[in-house]
Design a protein around this motif. Structure first.
Motif, PDB file in Angstrom:
ATOM      1  N   TYR A 228      13.815  -3.303 -22.809  1.00 33.58           N
ATOM      2  CA  TYR A 228      14.677  -2.219 -23.268  1.00 33.58           C
ATOM      3  C   TYR A 228      16.133  -2.637 -23.096  1.00 33.58           C
ATOM      4  O   TYR A 228      16.596  -2.894 -21.984  1.00 33.58           O
ATOM      5  CB  TYR A 228      14.351  -0.935 -22.514  1.00 33.58           C
ATOM      6  CG  TYR A 228      12.925  -0.497 -22.739  1.00 33.58           C
ATOM      7  CD1 TYR A 228      12.592   0.341 -23.801  1.00 33.58           C
ATOM      8  CD2 TYR A 228      11.902  -0.978 -21.928  1.00 33.58           C
ATOM      9  CE1 TYR A 228      11.279   0.706 -24.040  1.00 33.58           C
ATOM     10  CE2 TYR A 228      10.583  -0.615 -22.154  1.00 33.58           C
ATOM     11  CZ  TYR A 228      10.277   0.221 -23.211  1.00 33.58           C
ATOM     12  OH  TYR A 228       8.966   0.575 -23.455  1.00 33.58           O
ATOM     13  N   ARG A 229      16.837  -2.713 -24.195  1.00 35.05           N
ATOM     14  CA  ARG A 229      18.172  -3.320 -24.276  1.00 35.05           C
ATOM     15  C   ARG A 229      19.154  -2.838 -23.213  1.00 35.05           C
ATOM     16  O   ARG A 229      19.933  -3.612 -22.668  1.00 35.05           O
ATOM     17  CB  ARG A 229      18.731  -3.030 -25.673  1.00 35.05           C
ATOM     18  CG  ARG A 229      20.173  -3.434 -25.896  1.00 35.05           C
ATOM     19  CD  ARG A 229      20.541  -3.129 -27.325  1.00 35.05           C
ATOM     20  NE  ARG A 229      21.961  -3.301 -27.576  1.00 35.05           N
ATOM     21  CZ  ARG A 229      22.508  -3.146 -28.773  1.00 35.05           C
ATOM     22  NH1 ARG A 229      21.759  -2.822 -29.805  1.00 35.05           N
ATOM     23  NH2 ARG A 229      23.805  -3.326 -28.927  1.00 35.05           N
ATOM     24  N   ASN A 230      19.128  -1.551 -22.901  1.00 31.44           N
ATOM     25  CA  ASN A 230      20.117  -1.012 -21.974  1.00 31.44           C
ATOM     26  C   ASN A 230      19.970  -1.519 -20.550  1.00 31.44           C
ATOM     27  O   ASN A 230      20.931  -1.494 -19.788  1.00 31.44           O
ATOM     28  CB  ASN A 230      20.041   0.524 -21.968  1.00 31.44           C
ATOM     29  CG  ASN A 230      20.729   1.149 -23.155  1.00 31.44           C
ATOM     30  OD1 ASN A 230      21.397   0.474 -23.941  1.00 31.44           O
ATOM     31  ND2 ASN A 230      20.568   2.450 -23.320  1.00 31.44           N
ATOM     32  N   ILE A 231      18.771  -1.964 -20.165  1.00 28.80           N
ATOM     33  CA  ILE A 231      18.563  -2.343 -18.767  1.00 28.80           C
ATOM     34  C   ILE A 231      19.322  -3.621 -18.402  1.00 28.80           C
ATOM     35  O   ILE A 231      20.078  -3.621 -17.411  1.00 28.80           O
ATOM     36  CB  ILE A 231      17.065  -2.462 -18.443  1.00 28.80           C
ATOM     37  CG1 ILE A 231      16.347  -1.144 -18.772  1.00 28.80           C
ATOM     38  CG2 ILE A 231      16.868  -2.834 -16.975  1.00 28.80           C
ATOM     39  CD1 ILE A 231      16.969   0.085 -18.132  1.00 28.80           C
ATOM     40  N   PRO A 232      19.201  -4.729 -19.153  1.00 28.85           N
ATOM     41  CA  PRO A 232      20.045  -5.897 -18.827  1.00 28.85           C
ATOM     42  C   PRO A 232      21.541  -5.592 -18.915  1.00 28.85           C
ATOM     43  O   PRO A 232      22.322  -6.087 -18.096  1.00 28.85           O
ATOM     44  CB  PRO A 232      19.628  -6.935 -19.877  1.00 28.85           C
ATOM     45  CG  PRO A 232      18.262  -6.531 -20.306  1.00 28.85           C
ATOM     46  CD  PRO A 232      18.261  -5.037 -20.237  1.00 28.85           C
ATOM     47  N   ARG A 294      26.109   9.573 -24.001  1.00 25.40           N
ATOM     48  CA  ARG A 294      26.397   8.696 -22.858  1.00 25.40           C
ATOM     49  C   ARG A 294      27.400   7.591 -23.214  1.00 25.40           C
ATOM     50  O   ARG A 294      28.333   7.320 -22.455  1.00 25.40           O
ATOM     51  CB  ARG A 294      25.105   8.050 -22.346  1.00 25.40           C
ATOM     52  CG  ARG A 294      23.899   8.960 -22.180  1.00 25.40           C
ATOM     53  CD  ARG A 294      24.105  10.078 -21.199  1.00 25.40           C
ATOM     54  NE  ARG A 294      22.854  10.823 -20.978  1.00 25.40           N
ATOM     55  CZ  ARG A 294      22.786  12.071 -20.587  1.00 25.40           C
ATOM     56  NH1 ARG A 294      23.888  12.759 -20.366  1.00 25.40           N
ATOM     57  NH2 ARG A 294      21.619  12.667 -20.391  1.00 25.40           N
ATOM     58  N   LYS A 295      27.223   6.964 -24.366  1.00 23.06           N
ATOM     59  CA  LYS A 295      28.058   5.820 -24.719  1.00 23.06           C
ATOM     60  C   LYS A 295      29.533   6.173 -24.899  1.00 23.06           C
ATOM     61  O   LYS A 295      30.399   5.472 -24.345  1.00 23.06           O
ATOM     62  CB  LYS A 295      27.508   5.141 -25.988  1.00 23.06           C
ATOM     63  CG  LYS A 295      28.253   3.876 -26.378  1.00 23.06           C
ATOM     64  CD  LYS A 295      27.553   3.170 -27.534  1.00 23.06           C
ATOM     65  CE  LYS A 295      28.314   1.913 -27.944  1.00 23.06           C
ATOM     66  NZ  LYS A 295      27.589   1.165 -29.002  1.00 23.06           N
ATOM     67  N   PRO A 296      29.894   7.215 -25.650  1.00 26.78           N
ATOM     68  CA  PRO A 296      31.322   7.546 -25.770  1.00 26.78           C
ATOM     69  C   PRO A 296      31.989   7.824 -24.430  1.00 26.78           C
ATOM     70  O   PRO A 296      33.132   7.413 -24.196  1.00 26.78           O
ATOM     71  CB  PRO A 296      31.320   8.801 -26.656  1.00 26.78           C
ATOM     72  CG  PRO A 296      30.044   8.734 -27.411  1.00 26.78           C
ATOM     73  CD  PRO A 296      29.059   8.102 -26.490  1.00 26.78           C
ATOM     74  N   VAL A 297      31.274   8.496 -23.533  1.00 30.23           N
ATOM     75  CA  VAL A 297      31.843   8.801 -22.219  1.00 30.23           C
ATOM     76  C   VAL A 297      32.028   7.521 -21.408  1.00 30.23           C
ATOM     77  O   VAL A 297      33.008   7.381 -20.667  1.00 30.23           O
ATOM     78  CB  VAL A 297      30.952   9.825 -21.475  1.00 30.23           C
ATOM     79  CG1 VAL A 297      31.384   9.968 -20.018  1.00 30.23           C
ATOM     80  CG2 VAL A 297      31.018  11.177 -22.179  1.00 30.23           C
ATOM     81  N   VAL A 402      33.307  -4.699 -22.406  1.00 27.64           N
ATOM     82  CA  VAL A 402      32.451  -5.344 -23.416  1.00 27.64           C
ATOM     83  C   VAL A 402      31.021  -4.810 -23.307  1.00 27.64           C
ATOM     84  O   VAL A 402      30.351  -4.549 -24.310  1.00 27.64           O
ATOM     85  CB  VAL A 402      32.482  -6.871 -23.258  1.00 27.64           C
ATOM     86  CG1 VAL A 402      31.543  -7.539 -24.274  1.00 27.64           C
ATOM     87  CG2 VAL A 402      33.906  -7.395 -23.422  1.00 27.64           C
ATOM     88  N   VAL A 403      30.548  -4.634 -22.073  1.00 30.02           N
ATOM     89  CA  VAL A 403      29.193  -4.123 -21.845  1.00 30.02           C
ATOM     90  C   VAL A 403      29.026  -2.734 -22.456  1.00 30.02           C
ATOM     91  O   VAL A 403      28.031  -2.453 -23.127  1.00 30.02           O
ATOM     92  CB  VAL A 403      28.882  -4.082 -20.332  1.00 30.02           C
ATOM     93  CG1 VAL A 403      27.569  -3.331 -20.071  1.00 30.02           C
ATOM     94  CG2 VAL A 403      28.800  -5.495 -19.764  1.00 30.02           C
ATOM     95  N   THR A 404      29.983  -1.850 -22.240  1.00 25.58           N
ATOM     96  CA  THR A 404      29.861  -0.479 -22.741  1.00 25.58           C
ATOM     97  C   THR A 404      29.780  -0.423 -24.264  1.00 25.58           C
ATOM     98  O   THR A 404      29.112   0.448 -24.824  1.00 25.58           O
ATOM     99  CB  THR A 404      31.035   0.397 -22.270  1.00 25.58           C
ATOM    100  OG1 THR A 404      32.274  -0.156 -22.736  1.00 25.58           O
ATOM    101  CG2 THR A 404      31.082   0.485 -20.756  1.00 25.58           C
ATOM    102  N   LEU A 405      30.445  -1.352 -24.931  1.00 27.40           N
ATOM    103  CA  LEU A 405      30.406  -1.371 -26.398  1.00 27.40           C
ATOM    104  C   LEU A 405      29.024  -1.718 -26.940  1.00 27.40           C
ATOM    105  O   LEU A 405      28.702  -1.393 -28.084  1.00 27.40           O
ATOM    106  CB  LEU A 405      31.435  -2.388 -26.930  1.00 27.40           C
ATOM    107  CG  LEU A 405      32.907  -2.071 -26.650  1.00 27.40           C
ATOM    108  CD1 LEU A 405      33.786  -3.203 -27.179  1.00 27.40           C
ATOM    109  CD2 LEU A 405      33.323  -0.742 -27.271  1.00 27.40           C
ATOM    110  N   CYS A 406      28.193  -2.366 -26.106  1.00 24.75           N
ATOM    111  CA  CYS A 406      26.872  -2.832 -26.550  1.00 24.75           C
ATOM    112  C   CYS A 406      25.734  -1.875 -26.184  1.00 24.75           C
ATOM    113  O   CYS A 406      24.583  -2.116 -26.560  1.00 24.75           O
ATOM    114  CB  CYS A 406      26.579  -4.203 -25.946  1.00 24.75           C
ATOM    115  SG  CYS A 406      27.760  -5.488 -26.405  1.00 24.75           S
TER     116      CYS A 406
END
Length: 416
Positions: A228-232, A294-297, A402-406
């Motif tokens: 699941y992409r978000n975990i790494p 979650r992502k915008p915040v 950079v992480v948050t953008l992904c």
């Protein structure tokens, strides 16, 4: 077990919800996490007083802070998975009892070695509590309040550990020796453990699955979390957020006293901004993410933290300006920590991997961001000057942006 809930996962609504249990569970899990924060961070404002007695230096402070974080991280890696298999009650309650009993032993330390050993054991117990407590909070929460309730639970750590503790311990030093201050959190911890024993439930996987974006209650190998992409991404993000937090909280007391030459009381005031800012950040921003996503915040938060850190780096011996800059920085840092270890990790995976996912994210972040970063910061402070520790936090935030953008969105309101 009667969960008092009837949820339609396709639309995320409830026809009946046990609000009484929700708030009892969240309140007790919140209080326990507050005591975790007290145990973990009360050493930092005490360090300028402890250091002469035990003949400690900046590098020792980095090691003492780092070993607790590494033990916390290693414990979280394994105990999150154990919680998924046994149920969170069987991990949460013993963990609270153990770290409560161990807390007082810090006051018995006579050297850097004994203090490191005690702090490592405390870190292991607190690391065992963290991932299952996050999932227990999610399980007790109505889907529309997941971000809010996780924020309330997570807010207790900065409020107690970094907001109340610096002021409390610096005032207590006027009437008692530092040895006795460590013993004062043991009894409240045992009381909370007993109340959780009476109140806390183990939610079934079918119900827990309704709190995720996968709605999957089937069995999975622990290693499936990496699919699941978000975990790494969260593992790397947590490293960044904890590097910023631990570097600032661990060495800032000495930065304020030794470099800016503030008094002990002024230092306690400024340092409390970490706790009060972190508390507000975990209350406001995760609740906002229930509506905005979650992502915008997360993106807003990393930008806000960078702005606050910039002003902190360029503020002199002005306690109120330092307080304001530190408040803003940690407001957003704790927002990102809360969302990373809580909703974004747990919502991204199947129900049987929720604690595992949170544990892996917490564990890797603690080991590297919480464990190695303060050791590096201690080396930099000892050999080049304590004022340069701010640059480590700045680099961490740059990588974190950079992480948050992904990240991939997981909020229930955005999954309907």
């Amino acid at each position: 077990m009667n969960t008092h809930v009837n949820i339609n996962p396709s639309i995320g609504t409830t026809s009946r919800w046990d609000v009484s249990y929700e708030w009892k569970a969240v309140t007790l899990l919140c209080l326990a996490f507050g005591l975790v924060g007290m145990d973990r961070f009360m050493l930092l404002p005490l360090f300028p007083v402890i250091a002469p007695d035990l003949k400690l230096n900046y590098q020792d402070l980095g090691h003492i802070t780092g070993i607790l974080a590494v033990a916390w991280g290693v414990s979280a890696l394994f105990m999150g998975n154990l919680s998924d298999r046994l149920g969170h009650r069987k991990v949460i309650i013993p963990a609270i009892i153990v770290f409560s009993l161990l807390a007082g032993f810090s006051g018995l330390a006579t050297s850097v070695v004994s203090l490191m050993a005690i702090r490592a054991l405390i870190g292991f117990a607190e690391g065992a509590y963290t991932p299952p407590s996050i999932v227990a909070t999610l399980d007790a929460s109505k889907p529309s309040r997941q971000g809010l309730n996780i924020g309330i639970q997570q807010a207790a750590l900065p409020l107690f550990g970094l907001g109340i503790a610096p002021i409390l311990v610096t005032q207590l030093l006027k009437v008692v020796e530092w040895h006795w201050i460590f013993a004062m959190v043991s009894i409240p911890g045992l009381i909370v453990a007993y109340l959780l024993y009476r109140v806390l439930r183990n939610t079934t996987p079918t119900v827990a699955a309704l709190h995720t974006s996968t709605h999957d209650a089937s069995e999975h190998k622990w290693s499936d979390v990496f699919k699941y992409r978000n975990i790494p991404l969260n593992m790397l993000g947590m490293l960044c957020w904890l590097t910023c937090l631990v570097v600032l909280s661990a060495l800032l007391p000495n930065y304020l006293i030794d470099y800016l030459h503030l008094s002990l009381e002024q230092m306690g005031l400024v340092l409390s901004a970490i706790g009060f800012g972190g508390t507000m950040g975990t209350l406001v921003m995760p609740a906002l993410s229930d509506r905005l996503g979650r992502k915008p915040v997360m993106i807003i938060s990393v930008i806000g933290a960078a702005i606050g850190l910039y002003f902190l780096m360029h503020t002199g011996a002005e306690p109120y300006r330092l307080f304001a800059s530190l408040f803003v920085t940690l407001f957003f840092v704790f927002s990102m920590i809360c969302l990373t270890v809580g909703p974004i990790s747990a919502e991204s995976v199947p129900a049987k991997l929720m604690s595992t996912a949170s544990g892996i994210v917490v564990g890797t972040g603690e080991i590297f961001g919480g464990g190695i970063a303060p050791v590096i910061a201690g080396y930099v402070a000892q050999n080049y000057g304590i004022q340069y520790i701010m640059y480590l936090a700045a680099v961490a935030l740059a990588v974190g942006f950079v992480v948050t953008l992904c990240l991939r969105e997981t909020a229930p309101s955005k999954q309907r």
